[in-house]
Scaffold this active site. Structure first.
Site, PDB file in Angstrom:
ATOM      1  N   GLY A 173      11.294 -67.971 -51.200  1.00 46.96           N
ATOM      2  CA  GLY A 173      10.421 -67.854 -52.568  1.00 46.96           C
ATOM      3  C   GLY A 173       9.021 -67.443 -52.192  1.00 46.96           C
ATOM      4  O   GLY A 173       8.677 -66.210 -53.177  1.00 46.96           O
ATOM      5  N   ILE A 184      13.833 -76.969 -44.332  1.00 50.27           N
ATOM      6  CA  ILE A 184      14.593 -78.609 -43.617  1.00 50.27           C
ATOM      7  C   ILE A 184      15.720 -78.110 -43.881  1.00 50.27           C
ATOM      8  O   ILE A 184      16.961 -78.621 -43.090  1.00 50.27           O
ATOM      9  CB  ILE A 184      14.341 -79.790 -44.155  1.00 50.27           C
ATOM     10  CG1 ILE A 184      14.679 -79.669 -45.638  1.00 50.27           C
ATOM     11  CG2 ILE A 184      12.657 -80.346 -44.054  1.00 50.27           C
ATOM     12  CD1 ILE A 184      15.333 -81.003 -45.976  1.00 50.27           C
ATOM     13  N   ASP A 185      16.108 -76.958 -45.133  1.00 51.09           N
ATOM     14  CA  ASP A 185      18.032 -76.538 -44.933  1.00 51.09           C
ATOM     15  C   ASP A 185      18.735 -75.411 -44.346  1.00 51.09           C
ATOM     16  O   ASP A 185      19.690 -75.009 -43.588  1.00 51.09           O
ATOM     17  CB  ASP A 185      17.427 -75.806 -46.456  1.00 51.09           C
ATOM     18  CG  ASP A 185      17.720 -77.022 -47.314  1.00 51.09           C
ATOM     19  OD1 ASP A 185      17.417 -78.082 -46.639  1.00 51.09           O
ATOM     20  OD2 ASP A 185      17.369 -76.399 -48.215  1.00 51.09           O
ATOM     21  N   ARG A 202      34.303-100.925 -45.255  1.00 50.15           N
ATOM     22  CA  ARG A 202      33.660-100.008 -46.995  1.00 50.15           C
ATOM     23  C   ARG A 202      34.282 -98.102 -46.388  1.00 50.15           C
ATOM     24  O   ARG A 202      33.709 -97.945 -44.897  1.00 50.15           O
ATOM     25  CB  ARG A 202      32.884-100.548 -47.272  1.00 50.15           C
ATOM     26  CG  ARG A 202      32.625-102.031 -48.100  1.00 50.15           C
ATOM     27  CD  ARG A 202      30.794-102.017 -47.863  1.00 50.15           C
ATOM     28  NE  ARG A 202      31.339-103.124 -49.220  1.00 50.15           N
ATOM     29  CZ  ARG A 202      29.858-103.939 -49.123  1.00 50.15           C
ATOM     30  NH1 ARG A 202      29.228-103.556 -48.943  1.00 50.15           N
ATOM     31  NH2 ARG A 202      29.602-104.719 -49.970  1.00 50.15           N
ATOM     32  N   GLN A 242      14.482 -87.212 -45.931  1.00 48.91           N
ATOM     33  CA  GLN A 242      14.701 -85.758 -45.012  1.00 48.91           C
ATOM     34  C   GLN A 242      12.934 -84.871 -45.257  1.00 48.91           C
ATOM     35  O   GLN A 242      13.634 -84.328 -43.686  1.00 48.91           O
ATOM     36  CB  GLN A 242      16.413 -84.902 -45.439  1.00 48.91           C
ATOM     37  CG  GLN A 242      17.171 -85.378 -45.136  1.00 48.91           C
ATOM     38  CD  GLN A 242      18.643 -85.117 -46.290  1.00 48.91           C
ATOM     39  OE1 GLN A 242      19.094 -84.150 -46.268  1.00 48.91           O
ATOM     40  NE2 GLN A 242      17.963 -85.982 -47.977  1.00 48.91           N
ATOM     41  N   ARG A 243      12.397 -84.770 -45.440  1.00 49.93           N
ATOM     42  CA  ARG A 243      11.404 -84.490 -45.345  1.00 49.93           C
ATOM     43  C   ARG A 243      10.643 -84.204 -44.630  1.00 49.93           C
ATOM     44  O   ARG A 243       9.791 -83.927 -44.848  1.00 49.93           O
ATOM     45  CB  ARG A 243      11.175 -83.230 -47.206  1.00 49.93           C
ATOM     46  CG  ARG A 243      12.116 -82.421 -47.447  1.00 49.93           C
ATOM     47  CD  ARG A 243      11.753 -81.758 -48.105  1.00 49.93           C
ATOM     48  NE  ARG A 243      11.031 -81.639 -48.587  1.00 49.93           N
ATOM     49  CZ  ARG A 243      10.731 -80.605 -50.360  1.00 49.93           C
ATOM     50  NH1 ARG A 243      11.745 -80.451 -51.235  1.00 49.93           N
ATOM     51  NH2 ARG A 243      10.121 -81.078 -50.786  1.00 49.93           N
TER      52      ARG A 243
HETATM   53  O1  F6P Z   1      13.675 -77.685 -49.159  1.00 51.51           O
HETATM   54  C1  F6P Z   1      14.677 -77.508 -49.687  1.00 51.51           C
HETATM   55  C2  F6P Z   1      15.506 -78.572 -50.427  1.00 51.51           C
HETATM   56  O2  F6P Z   1      14.983 -79.583 -49.445  1.00 51.51           O
HETATM   57  C3  F6P Z   1      16.210 -78.355 -51.217  1.00 51.51           C
HETATM   58  O3  F6P Z   1      17.266 -79.045 -50.214  1.00 51.51           O
HETATM   59  C4  F6P Z   1      16.361 -79.699 -51.957  1.00 51.51           C
HETATM   60  O4  F6P Z   1      17.156 -80.148 -53.040  1.00 51.51           O
HETATM   61  C5  F6P Z   1      14.950 -79.392 -52.306  1.00 51.51           C
HETATM   62  O5  F6P Z   1      14.268 -78.737 -51.289  1.00 51.51           O
HETATM   63  C6  F6P Z   1      14.538 -80.239 -53.514  1.00 51.51           C
HETATM   64  O6  F6P Z   1      12.918 -80.421 -53.335  1.00 51.51           O
HETATM   65  P1  F6P Z   1      11.912 -80.529 -54.336  1.00 51.51           P
HETATM   66  O7  F6P Z   1      12.911 -81.861 -55.080  1.00 51.51           O
HETATM   67  O8  F6P Z   1      10.951 -80.992 -53.958  1.00 51.51           O
HETATM   68  O9  F6P Z   1      12.269 -80.061 -55.717  1.00 51.51           O
END
Ligand code: F6P
EC number: 2.7.1.11
Length: 352
Positions: free
Chosen positions: A110, A132-133, A168, A279-280
């Site tokens: 984007g 991160i993706d 589990r 994860q971010r």
């Molecule tokens: O950075 C991409 C991502 O990690 C996607 O995998 C995820 O769907 C999205 O960000 C979620 O981002 P936000 O909740 O900040 O819009």
């Protein structure tokens, strides 16, 4: 020379390492003045900037997030603050007022698309890929991915000990809306028994079969599912499950839906974990710090050489660059012939 830097889209570990590398390289190698544009492209519309010098970038290499802040919805060509109107001329007027000779835009597809459109208006631009993706075209890696994979692997390590204690089935949902790189590498690093990706629609019965076969052997099961994964004919199944749930808001995402659907098909108790933005966040791994630093230095070199309209990339172990238009608006799925998929299958990991 006066250079602007901005971070667009979602945040990602390693953004500060790029900001630091671009700033230091431009100051050291061409005596440039550097200005940070705050909150992505919104800073160009709302005139929100900060000076970047050696002191401003000291100590930020290992910090998560972005010192410049970001905005994931601001597109000056369709500005939400003006009912979707094009306010790019306003942004360009501010660019001229600042006296910017170039802009380094750090972001995903984007951000690259918007940067490319600004270039067409006469703003020299260089791009740095971020997500991160790991799903941007023409780069083998984006920084932030390794950090996210480390979080997934640690989560699976932790889930395994509790899953084994209780016998589990544990379902872990990772990020990855359009591509399954995080679930695939994180799942393999964490020893998942089932890995479900957006690229390979799965069958619920096949997942249940794996869980049942492992139950017979007295084994727990770890399922790692990307948020964009779908069951074959899946939209309907997920929608029905959400509609049937007494409390859909507590379900979380596709991982919780899968757990809900699996439970009646297996003997073991099923639990779901949504990793989400964990994860971010946090500090980038050493790999991501080095990759982000290499990308930042390479972006500064493109600026020095006035090679505009390009995004830096990782090709194998080399840093290269491609035209922005080659990246804009596209994502990079896990290819069907990716060697890690073959390795997963060879080890008996189910891909659904
Ligand atoms: O950075 C991409 C991502 O990690 C996607 O995998 C995820 O769907 C999205 O960000 C979620 O981002 P936000 O909740 O900040 O819009």
């Amino acid at each position: 020379m006066h250079v602007g830097i901005l971070t667009g889209g979602g945040d990602c570990p390693g953004l500060n390492a790029v900001i630091r590398a671009v700033t230091l390289a431009l100051i050291n190698e061409c005596g440039a003045r550097v200005t940070g544009i705050r909150r992505g492209f919104l800073g160009l519309i709302e005139r929100d900037v900060q000076a970047l010098d050696r002191a401003a970038v000291a100590g930020i290499l290992a910090q998560g997030g972005t010192i410049l802040a970001t905005h994931n919805k601001c597109d000056p060509f369709h500005y939400f603050g003006a009912g979707g109107a094009d306010v790019s001329a306003r942004a360009m007027a501010f660019v001229r007022e600042l006296g910017l000779d170039a802009l380094v835009a750090i972001g995903g597809d984007g951000t690259m698309t918007i940067a490319h459109r600004f270039e067409a208006l006469g703003l020299p631009v260089v791009g740095v890929p971020k997500t991160i993706d790991n799903d941007l075209q023409h780069t083998d890696r984006t920084f932030g991915f390794d950090s996210a994979v480390a979080v997934v692997a640690e989560a699976l390590d932790r889930l395994e000990t509790t899953a084994r204690s209780h016998g589990r089935v544990m379902v872990l949902e990772t990020m990855g809306r359009y591509a399954g790189w995080i679930a695939l590498e994180g799942g393999m690093a964490g020893g998942a028994d089932v890995i479900l990706l957006p690229e390979l629609p799965y069958q619920l019965e096949a997942v249940a079969d794996v869980c049942r076969a492992r139950e017979v052997q007295g084994l727990c099961t770890l399922v790692c599912i990307a948020e964009g994964a779908k069951a074959e004919g899946g939209e309907l199944v997920v929608a029905q499950t959400l509609a049937d749930s007494p409390d859909p808001l507590r379900l979380g995402g596709v991982g919780a839906v899968l757990a809900h659907q699996l439970q009646p098909l297996v003997q073991s108790e099923v639990r779901a974990t949504l990793l989400g933005h964990v994860q971010r966040g946090g500090s980038p791994t050493p790999f991501d710090r080095v990759l982000a630093t290499r990308f930042g230095y390479a972006a500064a070199q493109l600026v020095e050489r006035r090679q505009w309209g390009r995004m830096v990339t990782l090709a194998g172990s080399d840093i290269a660059s491609v035209p922005l238009e080659a990246v804009a608006g596209r994502n990079r799925p896990v290819p069907a012939d990716h060697p890690l998929l073959a390795a997963a299958r060879g080890l008996g990991v189910s891909l659904g």
